[in-house]
Every structure is written in structure tokens, then in C-alpha cells.
Enzyme design. Structure first.
Site, PDB file in Angstrom:
ATOM      1  N   LYS A  20      55.841  55.228  77.677  1.00 38.41           N
ATOM      2  CA  LYS A  20      54.769  55.474  78.651  1.00 38.41           C
ATOM      3  C   LYS A  20      54.622  54.267  79.590  1.00 38.41           C
ATOM      4  O   LYS A  20      55.185  53.185  79.331  1.00 38.41           O
ATOM      5  CB  LYS A  20      53.471  55.755  77.893  1.00 38.41           C
ATOM      6  N   TYR A  60      51.548  67.660  79.007  1.00 39.54           N
ATOM      7  CA  TYR A  60      50.496  67.662  77.982  1.00 39.54           C
ATOM      8  C   TYR A  60      49.657  68.938  78.010  1.00 39.54           C
ATOM      9  O   TYR A  60      48.503  68.932  77.567  1.00 39.54           O
ATOM     10  CB  TYR A  60      49.600  66.433  78.156  1.00 39.54           C
ATOM     11  N   ASN A 123      48.945  53.903  73.898  1.00 38.69           N
ATOM     12  CA  ASN A 123      49.778  53.823  72.684  1.00 38.69           C
ATOM     13  C   ASN A 123      51.290  53.869  72.967  1.00 38.69           C
ATOM     14  O   ASN A 123      52.079  54.189  72.097  1.00 38.69           O
ATOM     15  CB  ASN A 123      49.327  54.859  71.646  1.00 38.69           C
ATOM     16  N   HIS A 126      55.722  58.300  73.552  1.00 36.86           N
ATOM     17  CA  HIS A 126      55.576  59.716  73.205  1.00 36.86           C
ATOM     18  C   HIS A 126      56.804  60.171  72.421  1.00 36.86           C
ATOM     19  O   HIS A 126      57.920  59.739  72.720  1.00 36.86           O
ATOM     20  CB  HIS A 126      55.468  60.581  74.470  1.00 36.86           C
ATOM     21  N   GLU A 137      60.123  70.291  75.611  1.00 31.35           N
ATOM     22  CA  GLU A 137      60.016  69.043  76.376  1.00 31.35           C
ATOM     23  C   GLU A 137      61.365  68.603  76.942  1.00 31.35           C
ATOM     24  O   GLU A 137      61.438  68.142  78.089  1.00 31.35           O
ATOM     25  CB  GLU A 137      59.392  67.947  75.488  1.00 31.35           C
TER      26      GLU A 137
HETATM   27  P1  IDP Z   1      50.998  62.034  69.782  1.00 33.61           P
HETATM   28  O1  IDP Z   1      51.325  61.282  71.049  1.00 33.61           O
HETATM   29  O2  IDP Z   1      51.017  61.129  68.582  1.00 33.61           O
HETATM   30  O3  IDP Z   1      51.850  63.268  69.607  1.00 33.61           O
HETATM   31  P2  IDP Z   1      48.842  63.857  70.554  1.00 33.61           P
HETATM   32  O4  IDP Z   1      47.768  64.354  69.660  1.00 33.61           O
HETATM   33  O5  IDP Z   1      49.913  64.811  70.954  1.00 33.61           O
HETATM   34  O6  IDP Z   1      49.479  62.533  69.887  1.00 33.61           O
HETATM   35  O7  IDP Z   1      48.133  63.283  71.854  1.00 33.61           O
HETATM   36  C1  IDP Z   1      48.895  62.921  72.984  1.00 33.61           C
HETATM   37  C2  IDP Z   1      48.395  61.588  73.493  1.00 33.61           C
HETATM   38  O8  IDP Z   1      47.052  61.741  73.936  1.00 33.61           O
HETATM   39  C3  IDP Z   1      48.350  60.471  72.462  1.00 33.61           C
HETATM   40  O9  IDP Z   1      49.595  59.829  72.276  1.00 33.61           O
HETATM   41  C4  IDP Z   1      47.329  59.557  73.060  1.00 33.61           C
HETATM   42  O10 IDP Z   1      47.883  58.735  74.114  1.00 33.61           O
HETATM   43  C5  IDP Z   1      46.342  60.535  73.685  1.00 33.61           C
HETATM   44  N1  IDP Z   1      45.234  60.844  72.790  1.00 33.61           N
HETATM   45  C6  IDP Z   1      45.259  61.674  71.734  1.00 33.61           C
HETATM   46  N2  IDP Z   1      44.065  61.722  71.123  1.00 33.61           N
HETATM   47  C7  IDP Z   1      43.264  60.896  71.843  1.00 33.61           C
HETATM   48  C8  IDP Z   1      41.879  60.522  71.715  1.00 33.61           C
HETATM   49  O11 IDP Z   1      41.142  60.977  70.821  1.00 33.61           O
HETATM   50  N3  IDP Z   1      41.419  59.625  72.633  1.00 33.61           N
HETATM   51  C9  IDP Z   1      42.206  59.112  73.623  1.00 33.61           C
HETATM   52  N4  IDP Z   1      43.496  59.451  73.784  1.00 33.61           N
HETATM   53  C10 IDP Z   1      44.011  60.321  72.890  1.00 33.61           C
HETATM   54 MG    MG Z   2      51.920  65.031  70.674  1.00 38.95          MG
END
Ligand code: IDP
Ligand code: MG
Length: 161
Positions: A20, A60, A123, A126, A137
């Protein structure tokens, strides 16, 4: 040969991994690629792309009802991302293990998120979460002619056959 999105359950399983914009800005590209390479996975697709907000929202799409969705789309479209396709046995699940938990506070030390970031909204990486999302994807991000279906010279040192 396999479809460009790979063949889940085989040595030609493929997953979509993206560094990212925060990972790119923080100079983590080489380290992240090195972790997948050193594990033994094979890089079959790679490009630097600055996604539009529309494209980020499409990527997303399954999260569009979540309260953090607008911030997530802005974050993901805030700079270039390194879009990759990695191949290998169990690469989808093992890729998720290399990445670590979604919330970096819960991610084990030794994982990418556990080692390099602090909050969910930054974070750094992805990874597809299953065979269906990997297929979806990879097809969204890569054309067939952008995937290199190559044989590694060290294949026999990574697999028994
Ligand atoms: P993942 O990236 O581990 O698959 P997902 O649940 O698919 O997690 O969520 C996609 C992205 O959305 C996460 O990597 C993170 O950057 C963001 N995200 C997910 N949950 C939250 C939240 O509760 N607060 C803020 N950002 C979130
Ligand atoms: Mg995800």
C-alpha cells in the site's frame, strides 16, 4: 497451462499482494518482496500503479458498507502501490501468514504487519484472503499478458516434484 489467475490447490496457486502507499513511502518495498522470495514463492506479476479512488473502491467493494470505507479508499488511492502476483503451493493462506493479522497490534512479531506498522488504517500491505478473492483480484489488476508463466531454475530445490 493454467489460467492467468492460477490454479488454487496446486503449485501454480496464485495470490494478489499489494504494498500500500504507506509501505511504498516508508521504503519497505524491497524488504517485503524479499520475504516472499526467500520463502520460496515465485513472482509472476509486478507493477507500480497509482490507483484512482474509483479503482480503490472497486478493489475494496466488499467493504463498502463499513464505516471506515471512505478513509480506506482515500488511503489506498493516496500514492503508488506495488501490485504483485505471487505463485506457489498454498501461497494464498501462507501469504496471509507472512502478512500477519489485519490489526498490526494483534499481528505476531516476525510477520510483515507485526514488524513494520502500528495501526489498521496504515497496515502497509494487502493480500487476497481466499481462492475466490485471489481469482477476482488478479483479474481486476492484471491482464493475461502481464503475468509471466515461467519456470524457476531452483524449482527442484524448493519442491520434491
Ligand atoms: P485485510 O487487509 O487483513 O484482508 P480487511 O478486513 O479485508 O483486512 O480490510 C481491508 C483493509 O481495511 C485493512 O487492511 C485495513 O487497512 C482496513 N481496515 C479494516 N478494518 C478496519 C477498521 O476497523 N478500521 C480502520 N481500517 C480498517
Ligand atoms: Mg481483506
Amino acid at each position: 497451462s493454467v489460467p492467468h489467475y492460477g490454479a488454487a490447490g496446486t503449485q501454480k496457486e496464485r495470490t494478489f499482494i499489494a504494498i500500500k502507499p504507506d509501505g511504498v513511502n516508508r521504503g519497505l518495498i524491497a524488504d517485503i518482496i524479499a520475504r516472499f522470495e526467500k520463502k520460496g514463492f515465485k513472482l509472476v506479476g509486478l507493477k507500480l500503479v497509482h490507483p484512482t479512488e474509483d479503482f480503490a473502491a472497486e478493489h475494496y467493494d466488499d467493504l463498502k458498507a463499513r464505516p471506515f470505507f471512505p478513509a480506506l479508499v482515500k488511503y489506498f488511492a493516496s500514492g503508488p502501490v506495488v501490485a504483485m502476483v505471487w505463485e506457489g503451493k498454498d501461497v494464498i493462506l501462507t501469504g496471509r501468514k507472512l502478512i500477519g493479522a489485519t490489526n498490526p497490534a494483534d499481528a505476531a512479531v516476525g510477520t510483515i504487519r507485526g514488524d513494520y506498522c502500528i495501526i489498521m488504517g496504515r497496515n502497509i500491505i494487502h493480500g487476497s484472503d481466499g481462492a475466490d478473492s485471489a481469482k477476482h483480484e488478479i483479474s481486476l489488476w492484471f491482464k493475461e499478458n502481464e503475468i509471466a508463466d515461467w519456470e524457476s531454475a531452483v524449482h527442484k530445490w524448493t519442491y520434491e516434484k
